[in-house]
Design a protein around this motif. Structure first.
Motif, PDB file in Angstrom:
ATOM      1  N   UNK A  95      15.944  20.583  -4.025  1.00 15.75           N
ATOM      2  CA  UNK A  95      15.612  19.180  -3.784  1.00 15.75           C
ATOM      3  C   UNK A  95      14.882  19.031  -2.459  1.00 15.75           C
ATOM      4  N   UNK A  96      14.178  17.900  -2.334  1.00 13.84           N
ATOM      5  CA  UNK A  96      13.336  17.624  -1.170  1.00 13.84           C
ATOM      6  C   UNK A  96      13.487  16.144  -0.827  1.00 13.84           C
ATOM      7  N   UNK A  97      13.759  15.822   0.443  1.00 14.06           N
ATOM      8  CA  UNK A  97      13.926  14.428   0.848  1.00 14.06           C
ATOM      9  C   UNK A  97      12.680  13.923   1.584  1.00 14.06           C
ATOM     10  N   UNK A  98      12.364  12.657   1.338  1.00 12.98           N
ATOM     11  CA  UNK A  98      11.263  11.996   2.052  1.00 12.98           C
ATOM     12  C   UNK A  98      11.793  10.679   2.607  1.00 12.98           C
ATOM     13  N   UNK A  99      12.008  10.613   3.918  1.00 11.91           N
ATOM     14  CA  UNK A  99      12.467   9.390   4.573  1.00 11.91           C
ATOM     15  C   UNK A  99      11.245   8.585   4.992  1.00 11.91           C
ATOM     16  N   UNK A 100      11.191   7.323   4.562  1.00 16.98           N
ATOM     17  CA  UNK A 100       9.999   6.497   4.769  1.00 16.98           C
ATOM     18  C   UNK A 100      10.174   5.502   5.904  1.00 16.98           C
ATOM     19  N   UNK A 101       9.057   5.192   6.547  1.00 11.56           N
ATOM     20  CA  UNK A 101       8.944   3.993   7.381  1.00 11.56           C
ATOM     21  C   UNK A 101       7.756   3.201   6.858  1.00 11.56           C
ATOM     22  N   UNK A 102       7.783   1.907   7.039  1.00 16.93           N
ATOM     23  CA  UNK A 102       6.676   1.103   6.513  1.00 16.93           C
ATOM     24  C   UNK A 102       5.539   1.018   7.529  1.00 16.93           C
ATOM     25  N   UNK A 104       4.793  -1.184   9.472  1.00 13.12           N
ATOM     26  CA  UNK A 104       5.214  -1.845  10.712  1.00 13.12           C
ATOM     27  C   UNK A 104       6.172  -0.989  11.533  1.00 13.12           C
ATOM     28  N   UNK A 105       6.428   0.229  11.067  1.00 14.77           N
ATOM     29  CA  UNK A 105       7.279   1.142  11.814  1.00 14.77           C
ATOM     30  C   UNK A 105       8.762   0.949  11.595  1.00 14.77           C
ATOM     31  N   UNK A 106       9.166   0.199  10.561  1.00 15.53           N
ATOM     32  CA  UNK A 106      10.587   0.030  10.247  1.00 15.53           C
ATOM     33  C   UNK A 106      11.045   1.169   9.338  1.00 15.53           C
ATOM     34  N   UNK A 107      12.070   1.900   9.777  1.00 12.27           N
ATOM     35  CA  UNK A 107      12.515   3.092   9.065  1.00 12.27           C
ATOM     36  C   UNK A 107      13.643   2.779   8.080  1.00 12.27           C
ATOM     37  N   UNK A 108      13.626   3.511   6.983  1.00  7.75           N
ATOM     38  CA  UNK A 108      14.764   3.480   6.064  1.00  7.75           C
ATOM     39  C   UNK A 108      15.937   4.216   6.706  1.00  7.75           C
ATOM     40  N   UNK A 109      17.128   3.838   6.308  1.00 10.19           N
ATOM     41  CA  UNK A 109      18.331   4.535   6.752  1.00 10.19           C
ATOM     42  C   UNK A 109      18.756   5.488   5.643  1.00 10.19           C
ATOM     43  N   UNK A 174      13.846   4.460   1.000  1.00 10.33           N
ATOM     44  CA  UNK A 174      13.118   3.251   1.404  1.00 10.33           C
ATOM     45  C   UNK A 174      14.090   2.244   2.008  1.00 10.33           C
ATOM     46  N   UNK A 175      13.601   1.404   2.904  1.00 13.72           N
ATOM     47  CA  UNK A 175      14.449   0.368   3.488  1.00 13.72           C
ATOM     48  C   UNK A 175      14.814  -0.676   2.443  1.00 13.72           C
ATOM     49  N   UNK A 176      13.827  -1.059   1.634  1.00  7.88           N
ATOM     50  CA  UNK A 176      14.067  -2.045   0.585  1.00  7.88           C
ATOM     51  C   UNK A 176      12.967  -1.961  -0.466  1.00  7.88           C
ATOM     52  N   UNK A 177      13.234  -2.579  -1.610  1.00 12.71           N
ATOM     53  CA  UNK A 177      12.232  -2.751  -2.670  1.00 12.71           C
ATOM     54  C   UNK A 177      11.891  -4.242  -2.723  1.00 12.71           C
ATOM     55  N   UNK A 178      10.622  -4.542  -2.661  1.00 10.31           N
ATOM     56  CA  UNK A 178      10.238  -5.956  -2.626  1.00 10.31           C
ATOM     57  C   UNK A 178      10.421  -6.644  -3.977  1.00 10.31           C
ATOM     58  N   UNK A 205      18.052   1.608   1.163  1.00  9.96           N
ATOM     59  CA  UNK A 205      19.043   1.607   2.232  1.00  9.96           C
ATOM     60  C   UNK A 205      20.236   0.730   1.847  1.00  9.96           C
ATOM     61  N   UNK A 206      21.433   1.259   2.051  1.00 12.37           N
ATOM     62  CA  UNK A 206      22.638   0.540   1.662  1.00 12.37           C
ATOM     63  C   UNK A 206      23.074   0.820   0.236  1.00 12.37           C
ATOM     64  N   UNK A 207      22.442   1.787  -0.413  1.00 15.24           N
ATOM     65  CA  UNK A 207      22.785   2.093  -1.810  1.00 15.24           C
ATOM     66  C   UNK A 207      24.200   2.670  -1.889  1.00 15.24           C
ATOM     67  N   UNK A 208      24.759   2.623  -3.095  1.00  8.85           N
ATOM     68  CA  UNK A 208      26.105   3.124  -3.312  1.00  8.85           C
ATOM     69  C   UNK A 208      26.159   4.635  -3.127  1.00  8.85           C
ATOM     70  N   UNK A 209      27.381   5.137  -2.917  1.00 11.89           N
ATOM     71  CA  UNK A 209      27.484   6.553  -2.597  1.00 11.89           C
ATOM     72  C   UNK A 209      27.269   7.457  -3.795  1.00 11.89           C
ATOM     73  N   UNK A 210      27.139   6.903  -4.985  1.00 10.71           N
ATOM     74  CA  UNK A 210      26.813   7.706  -6.157  1.00 10.71           C
ATOM     75  C   UNK A 210      25.327   7.682  -6.484  1.00 10.71           C
ATOM     76  N   UNK A 211      24.543   6.925  -5.722  1.00 10.41           N
ATOM     77  CA  UNK A 211      23.155   6.657  -6.123  1.00 10.41           C
ATOM     78  C   UNK A 211      22.293   7.907  -6.128  1.00 10.41           C
ATOM     79  N   UNK A 212      22.363   8.709  -5.076  1.00  9.94           N
ATOM     80  CA  UNK A 212      21.480   9.876  -5.012  1.00  9.94           C
ATOM     81  C   UNK A 212      21.712  10.829  -6.189  1.00  9.94           C
ATOM     82  N   UNK A 213      22.951  11.304  -6.443  1.00  7.54           N
ATOM     83  CA  UNK A 213      23.128  12.195  -7.614  1.00  7.54           C
ATOM     84  C   UNK A 213      22.841  11.503  -8.937  1.00  7.54           C
TER      85      UNK A 213
END
Length: 498
Positions: A95-102, A104-109, A174-178, A205-213
């Motif tokens: 697997x490979x992770x991609x952490x995004x910022x938009x 405006x420089x706001x980063x996903x958690x 992603x921080x959020x989905x519009x 960001x803030x997704x449930x702990x089962x979301x990734x798997x």
């Protein structure tokens, strides 16, 4: 005449029926003597070799192999206290992770430690590891207020930040989905069209702990969940205990397997089939490591009932209800420089054993991800059950099988460095034995049908009588340190699981 393998199958069937009826004890439930200290050696001890089963041509009984490692599956430099190391399988999904910022420089958690810990626990039910082999931090290219389906698809299709290998699964943060309040969204391989193998998952960001798997499951299953499918929505299950449940869920690490995040047998077959058309082949098997069962070195062979006889290399050696076969031979093992096992402890290896024996020390391992063994139905996980979740059949010179008797349990295993080796079992044979079989337990829903064996050391005699005094002394002196070690281990485990 009943064949050797047929006797194994009959033994397994009889054990399952008897256990269900409450007629026989299973695994670690024998009334063995338990010693708080470390293992004591036989006076004439030696290794057995993990070998192909009799009456077969090179047919091993192991379904997979694996190893203990002090690195987190995130593979970002995070290591654990050696008391509770991690386990990896030679059946894996990179697997490979991609952490995004938009823009405006706001980063996903991104809670990567949590997500890869949960993923490793869930997919271990299918004998799979999901290591993160790489990661990137990149721009989404637009403000979060415009990060809709089109923007997500454009970013993924551009290739920016993605893994170069098409067989590596990409996970975006992603921080959020519009345009959605979903915890995560996935484009499956079959949805990418033609020969463009470009699936992906996005987590909010803030997704449930089962979301990734769960989202990774959409990529791996490629649709068709095959277990309590929702009519018109075959990509989700209506079973709230299944890891592909329609709405996702939050659950503790220790709930995974029996109560939450469960993977069913038909889904295991789907995973190893790699999802059908237009799938890049996410699930991979690096086969041929049967010597992992030869020596005490933190590399192990696995008997896994959930994988037995399942196709597409889920069972590396399909051939019915088999077991792990050990006999005198050349118990060498190939060093594995890629496995980081620093601090776990080295073993003073004996020579190979020859002749017959009456006692066998089974160096089983309790693993963080692969063990789901309980004290009782509905009860809590037991480290003791995790270590002793197997039975031993001793084999005499006439190839007859005899049920072994769990004679002694060494609560601290063979080293004080880690808890992964705790509850080492010493088994006694009712006859002079020339070989033995190890079979995983799955009785009564308490055991997970999965056992990890590092090595087997045998001997004809137990330690000399004078050693009994040393054992008693070990109980008195080592006991407090064991209790301290357990308390430290529990605290670290609770802190890590969050």
């Amino acid at each position: 005449m009943v064949s050797f393998l047929s006797r194994i199958a009959m033994r397994r069937t009889a054990a399952l029926f008897a256990a269900a009826a409450g007629l026989v004890p299973c695994g670690g439930s024998y009334a063995a003597v338990e010693i708080a200290g470390l293992r004591t050696a036989f006076s004439n001890q030696g290794y057995l070799q993990h070998l192909p089963l009799p009456e077969t041509t090179g047919q091993f009984g192991s379904e997979s192999t694996g190893w203990i490692d002090i690195r987190h599956p995130l593979l970002n430099g995070t290591t654990t206290n050696v008391l509770q190391p991690f386990d990896f399988s030679n059946h894996f999904v990179n697997t490979h992770s991609i952490v995004l910022h938009d823009s405006n420089g706001q980063f996903a958690s991104a809670d990567l430690l949590r997500d890869w810990d949960r993923s490793s626990k869930i997919y271990a039910q299918a004998g799979l590891s999901t290591p993160r082999v790489s990661g990137e931090v990149v721009s989404a290219g637009v403000p979060w207020s415009s990060f809709d389906q089109t923007a997500r698809r454009n970013l993924a299709n551009s290739g920016v930040g993605r893994a170069a290998d098409p067989a590596t699964a990409n996970i975006y943060y992603a921080l959020e989905f519009s345009d959605s309040s979903a915890n995560g969204v996935t484009i499956m391989p079959r949805s990418t069209g033609g020969s463009t193998l470009n699936p992906y998952s996005y987590l909010r960001t803030g997704s449930r702990d089962s979301t990734m798997p769960h989202e990774l499951g959409h990529q791996l299953m490629n649709g068709d969940i095959l277990w309590m499918e929702i009519p018109g929505n075959e990509t989700h299950s209506d079973d709230s205990a299944n890891w592909m449940f329609r709405s996702g869920s939050d659950f503790s690490f220790d709930q995974i397997g029996f109560d939450k995040g469960r993977i069913e047998g038909v889904q295991i077959e789907r995973l190893y089939a790699n999802g059908g058309a237009n799938n890049p082949g996410f699930v991979q098997v690096d086969a041929g490591h049967e010597d992992y069962g030869n020596r005490v070195d933190w590399n192990f062979v696995v008997d896994n009932l959930a994988l037995e006889d399942r196709p597409n290399n889920a069972d590396e050696h399909p051939g019915g209800r088999d077991g792990l076969y050990f006999a005198p031979g050349n118990a060498l093992a190939t060093p594995q420089a890629s496995h980081l096992q620093t601090g776990l402890g080295d073993f003073d290896h004996p020579s190979d054993f020859s002749g017959s024996f009456r006692y066998a020390d089974v160096f089983s391992l309790t693993t963080r991800y692969s063990d789901f063994d309980r004290t009782s139905l509905g009860g809590d996980f037991s480290a003791r059950n995790g270590a002793l979740d197997y039975e031993v059949l001793f084999i005499d010179a006439q190839q007859q099988q005899h049920l072994g008797i769990l004679d002694t349990v060494f609560a601290s295993g063979w080293t004080d460095n880690t808890t992964a080796d705790d509850f080492l079992g010493r088994w006694r044979s009712p006859v002079d034995a020339v070989a033995l079989l190890i079979l995983a337990n799955s009785s009564g829903g308490i055991y997970d049908g999965n056992t990890q064996i590092d090595a087997v050391i045998v001997g004809m005699l137990v330690p000399e009588p004078g050693v009994a005094t040393l054992i008693l002394l070990a109980f008195v002196m080592v006991g407090p340190s064991i209790r301290s070690r357990r308390a430290t281990s529990l605290t670290r485990k609770q802190d890590f699981q969050r």
